[in-house]
Design an enzyme around this catalytic site. Structure first.
Site, PDB file in Angstrom:
ATOM      1  N   LYS A 160      40.928  33.670 -11.269  1.00 23.37           N
ATOM      2  CA  LYS A 160      40.107  33.201 -10.154  1.00 23.37           C
ATOM      3  C   LYS A 160      40.971  32.334  -9.237  1.00 23.37           C
ATOM      4  O   LYS A 160      40.864  32.384  -8.022  1.00 23.37           O
ATOM      5  CB  LYS A 160      38.922  32.393 -10.690  1.00 23.37           C
ATOM      6  CG  LYS A 160      37.891  32.023  -9.642  1.00 23.37           C
ATOM      7  CD  LYS A 160      36.721  31.269 -10.274  1.00 23.37           C
ATOM      8  CE  LYS A 160      35.676  30.923  -9.219  1.00 23.37           C
ATOM      9  NZ  LYS A 160      34.558  30.120  -9.788  1.00 23.37           N
ATOM     10  N   GLN A 161      41.819  31.517  -9.829  1.00 23.80           N
ATOM     11  CA  GLN A 161      42.868  30.770  -9.150  1.00 23.80           C
ATOM     12  C   GLN A 161      43.953  30.503 -10.170  1.00 23.80           C
ATOM     13  O   GLN A 161      43.704  30.533 -11.374  1.00 23.80           O
ATOM     14  CB  GLN A 161      42.341  29.466  -8.558  1.00 23.80           C
ATOM     15  CG  GLN A 161      41.916  28.437  -9.581  1.00 23.80           C
ATOM     16  CD  GLN A 161      41.364  27.170  -8.956  1.00 23.80           C
ATOM     17  OE1 GLN A 161      40.168  26.984  -8.894  1.00 23.80           O
ATOM     18  NE2 GLN A 161      42.246  26.308  -8.493  1.00 23.80           N
ATOM     19  N   GLU A 191      38.669  29.722 -13.980  1.00 17.59           N
ATOM     20  CA  GLU A 191      37.453  29.961 -14.765  1.00 17.59           C
ATOM     21  C   GLU A 191      37.300  31.419 -15.198  1.00 17.59           C
ATOM     22  O   GLU A 191      36.281  31.786 -15.773  1.00 17.59           O
ATOM     23  CB  GLU A 191      36.234  29.514 -13.962  1.00 17.59           C
ATOM     24  CG  GLU A 191      36.209  28.009 -13.747  1.00 17.59           C
ATOM     25  CD  GLU A 191      35.073  27.557 -12.848  1.00 17.59           C
ATOM     26  OE1 GLU A 191      34.444  28.427 -12.213  1.00 17.59           O
ATOM     27  OE2 GLU A 191      34.815  26.348 -12.782  1.00 17.59           O
ATOM     28  N   TRP A 207      35.562  18.269  -9.722  1.00 18.51           N
ATOM     29  CA  TRP A 207      36.932  17.772  -9.666  1.00 18.51           C
ATOM     30  C   TRP A 207      37.506  17.881  -8.252  1.00 18.51           C
ATOM     31  O   TRP A 207      38.524  17.281  -7.932  1.00 18.51           O
ATOM     32  CB  TRP A 207      37.818  18.552 -10.639  1.00 18.51           C
ATOM     33  CG  TRP A 207      38.057  19.984 -10.239  1.00 18.51           C
ATOM     34  CD1 TRP A 207      37.121  20.920  -9.926  1.00 18.51           C
ATOM     35  CD2 TRP A 207      39.323  20.633 -10.108  1.00 18.51           C
ATOM     36  NE1 TRP A 207      37.719  22.111  -9.611  1.00 18.51           N
ATOM     37  CE2 TRP A 207      39.068  21.966  -9.719  1.00 18.51           C
ATOM     38  CE3 TRP A 207      40.638  20.234 -10.287  1.00 18.51           C
ATOM     39  CZ2 TRP A 207      40.075  22.906  -9.505  1.00 18.51           C
ATOM     40  CZ3 TRP A 207      41.653  21.163 -10.079  1.00 18.51           C
ATOM     41  CH2 TRP A 207      41.365  22.477  -9.687  1.00 18.51           C
ATOM     42  N   ASP A 208      36.813  18.654  -7.392  1.00 13.51           N
ATOM     43  CA  ASP A 208      37.260  18.845  -6.016  1.00 13.51           C
ATOM     44  C   ASP A 208      37.559  17.508  -5.344  1.00 13.51           C
ATOM     45  O   ASP A 208      38.522  17.377  -4.584  1.00 13.51           O
ATOM     46  CB  ASP A 208      36.165  19.531  -5.173  1.00 13.51           C
ATOM     47  CG  ASP A 208      35.672  20.830  -5.765  1.00 13.51           C
ATOM     48  OD1 ASP A 208      35.983  21.103  -6.932  1.00 13.51           O
ATOM     49  OD2 ASP A 208      34.973  21.556  -5.055  1.00 13.51           O
TER      50      ASP A 208
END
Length: 774
Positions: free
Chosen positions: A606-607, A498, A372-373
């Protein structure tokens, strides 16, 4: 302002110390280059154009991963083996392969071979010249016979010709003449492992040596040509190398060790250096392509000499820099690091006709997969720098739509479902909780698609874009359900964070899906009758579907916690135990040392999904809620994702958390240059570079593209100025921000409406407007 939490990341605040030189804002230079396993140097000094990449290499280093080439889309497939299998699991993985590189060079003087790390040298330097787009290694070899020789290796990957790579060697005698033999060597396509921790899921697997088969190999005075084919995916790659030398060369093929050498001998005299060049081209072919035909194409692409191709390359790169360069009134080190990030964006996507892998073409980390980056961190850069590149990235995603439709049908869903990680369009994630369950990939693709066709409604991509929006909207409309509360819910999904998996109503996923549904309905409504007929032909669009999408979007469940007065990341997150950071936390990513169930049952990120959503939908969010969300989730975010810090910095800047914004920005900025995540050896974090651009332009520059161009700067106190180009709906805009004013220059052909710190004005075509800051 939130309390800073020590999360055990000692290098969060980076500094430009070590072996690199930062005094020139256009050049990354080193006095040594470490090619050992785990070293970031081969990635940092890599070159690329989106189709082909070269990792950093040195003279006298032969037969290692550092001398290989990376070809975007040249992959091998393999069977995923599960101890226990369930329906719908991905069945085949894909791994990006390396290819024979052009920079393996052996130099012998008076019968003595130069060996990197063994031969006695002085005045060593390795320079990545980002303005010229080349890598230059120079050193003085103190020969055993008592004489000294200056050695120079130059390389470039063309920004004008996708297939072209140039390599040039110069040997100069400083005090005595001598016999010199320079040999360009080429391996047969054997895969060289990068090294590093085999238990780290971020790196690529090491495939067996027989993954690549050599179909054809010829060597004569015209050059060297080969065609390789992968054993299972049957992808083919043709390569042709042509040599330029002032003296005849002796070409030899060695079948014993699979090495082809082109050797050139001459006598070098002081002040009269020997100059030899190798021009290499690559052509990627499908399984049914004829090997001889691919080689002919590679030969045809190798039409210009080194100097002419280098001139085209520099001209093309200069044009890219005019459209992309960011100038800051800061230290040379920070300016250089910012240019390094922009340069990596240019290298990763300038000439690709495929997607952009997580590591670009700097390596094959993460197997060389597209995530998706691309849509969320890279397409925004290209859309406002060179829109045809953004269109090409979205067009490539559209080319995978038939596979996405099949994948959705296989999983019993409507519409289309894009693969979470892939090269050829098929799902390659063997861990569905952090793979297939990240259904937000659909909304991410739709978001980038909608942004592009909104800015360019007359573009040729329009109908393809609408087709993407329809199929992704169909997926979410069928995937979710209306519960007894009358709201539309999406259950059993994983968001970008994640460290939290398979949850109900992940806020980011729901928010993005809502935007997907609305943008699809809006796009269809805006079509002409002729366009609508074509879309119906392609998709079988039914009359009542558009109304359904609007209804589902209006009913979308977007949670709110009355207790904490924040947006919950999902329906269960706030009920979990908070991760204990009192001892500083772990020193490396949790996923490497903790079982998933340990991570999943805690409030640890994680984010931050919510902060990312607040960043994306900035214009629609209440600033007070954004502040409370940021304050809460900031203390739980490890930053283990390289995508995290840039977004945190941008939102912190908007909230006027100046020190925190700069700290997060510095972490993103030095992620690769300081190897902060200990995996730069596996390639550059290209999406991190994209987040740096977004942080600078959207965060510190405060630029937002809506129905008009909005500028609300949050310039760091230590920056004297910030200046950058910004292509807005085809109009060339230049923005310069200081602490006293904002200067907007409209070099386009149309007037542009701009809102600067709340004041709306029109900047006439070809004119400049200066507005005093409040």
């Amino acid at each position: 302002m939130p309390t800073e939490v020590a999360k055990g990341r000692e290098s969060w605040t980076a500094s430009p110390d070590g072996c690199y030189h930062y005094d020139d804002p256009w050049k990354l230079a080193a006095t040594t280059l470490d090619l050992s396993p785990g070293s970031p140097d081969p990635s940092l000094f890599s070159l690329g154009n989106g189709f082909v990449g070269l990792r950093g290499s040195v003279l006298g280093e032969v037969g290692s991963s550092s001398s290989d080439a990376i070809i975007n889309g040249f992959y091998e497939s393999w069977t995923i083996e599960y101890p226990e299998v369930a329906y719908g699991f991905a069945t085949a993985g894909q791994t990006l392969l390396t290819a024979p590189g052009p920079a393996e060079v052996v130099i012998e003087i008076e019968g003595v071979r130069f060996v990197h790390g063994v031969s006695s040298v002085s005045d060593y330097s390795q320079v990545l010249d980002m303005e010229r787009g080349e890598s230059v290694e120079t050193q003085t070899w103190d020969h055993p016979n008592g004489s000294s020789f200056r050695l120079r290796l130059e390389k470039f990957v063309s920004m004008a010709e996708a297939a072209f790579v140039g390599c040039r060697v110069l040997v100069d005698a400083l005090d005595a003449e001598a016999d010199v033999v320079v040999s360009f060597r080429t391996a047969d396509g054997t895969q060289h492992p990068l090294g590093g921790d085999p238990g780290d899921p971020r790196r690529s697997r090491d495939l067996p040596e027989n993954s690549v088969i050599q179909l054809v190999s010829t060597a004569d005075e015209a050059g060297w040509a080969t065609c390789l084919r992968t054993a299972r995916s049957k992808m083919q790659l043709a390569t042709f190398s042509r040599y330029e030398a002032a003296v005849p060369g002796l070409m030899s093929a060695d079948d014993d060790d699979g090495i082809v050498s082109a050797s050139f001998g001459n006598r070098v005299h002081p002040g009269a250096p020997i100059v030899l060049a190798r021009c290499t081209t690559y052509v990627l072919g499908s399984p049914d392509a004829e090997a001889a035909g691919l080689i002919r194409s590679a030969v045809a692409a190798n039409r210009l000499d080194y100097a002419a191709s280098n001139a085209l390359h520099r001209s093309a790169l200069a044009s890219l820099w005019r459209a992309a360069d960011i100038a800051v009134g800061s230290t040379a080190a920070e300016q250089q690091a910012i240019r390094f990030a922009v340069y990596q964006l240019l290298q990763s996507g300038a000439l690709t006709n495929a997607g952009i892998a997580a590591k670009g073409v700097s390596s094959n980390g993460y197997e060389g997969h597209y995530f998706w980056d691309t849509e969320m961190y890279l397409v925004p850069f290209w859309q406002h720098v060179k829109p045809d590149r953004a269109r090409q990235l979205l067009r490539f995603r559209h080319s995978q739509l038939p596979i996405a439709r099949s994948w959705a049908a296989h999983l019993r869903h409507d519409g289309a479902l894009f693969a979470w990680r892939t090269i050829n369009g098929h799902e390659a994630s063997a861990y569905f909780l952090a793979g297939t369950a990240q259904f937000h990939i659909n909304a991410d693709v739709a978001y980038a698609t909608n942004r592009f066709i909104t800015d360019y409604p007359d573009d040729e991509f329009l109908l393809d874009g609408v087709e993407i929006l329809i199929e992704t909207a169909r997926f979410f409309a069928g995937f979710g359900f209306i519960a007894s509360d009358g709201e539309f819910h999406l259950h059993c999904v994983t968001g970008p964070d994640e460290y939290t998996a398979l949850v109900d109503d992940n806020y980011y996923t729901n928010r993005m899906a809502q935007a997907n549904l609305r943008s699809a309905a809006s796009a269809v409504a805006g079509l002409s009758e002729e366009q609508r007929s074509e879309v119906v032909r392609r998709t079988g669009l039914l009359a009542d579907e558009v109304d359904t999408w609007g209804d589902r979007a209006n009913r979308m469940y977007l949670g709110y916690s009355e207790e904490f007065e924040i947006t919950p990341q999902d329906n269960s997150f706030l009920s979990k135990e908070r991760w204990d950071f009192s001892n500083g936390g772990p020193s490396r990513p949790l996923l490497l040392d903790e079982h998933p169930t340990t991570i999943y049952r805690h409030q640890v990120l994680k984010q931050s999904d919510v902060v990312l959503a607040d960043f994306i939908f900035e214009a629609e969010e209440d600033i007070a809620l954004v502040r409370r969300n940021f304050d809460y989730y900031e203390e739980l975010t490890t930053g283990d994702s390289s995508l995290s810090a840039g977004v945190q910095a941008a939102v912190a800047a908007r909230l006027e958390y100046a020190e925190l914004a700069k700290r997060h920005f510095q972490h993103a900025l030095w992620t690769d240059l300081d190897n902060l995540h200990a995996n730069t050896a596996d390639g550059i974090h290209v999406a991190t570079a994209g987040s740096i651009w977004q942080c600078i332009v959207r965060g510190f520059g405060g630029v937002r593209s809506e129905s008009l161009l909005i500028i609300n700067p949050a310039l760091p106190a230590e920056w004297e100025y910030l200046a950058f180009p910004y292509l807005w709906r085809g109009q060339d805009i230049r923005i310069r921000i200081t602490h006293s004013d904002v200067v907007v220059t409209n070099s386009g052909s149309l007037d542009v409406e701009v809102q600067i710190e709340g004041a709306t004005m029109t900047v006439l075509a070809g004119q400049q407007t200066v507005v005093a800051r409040r």
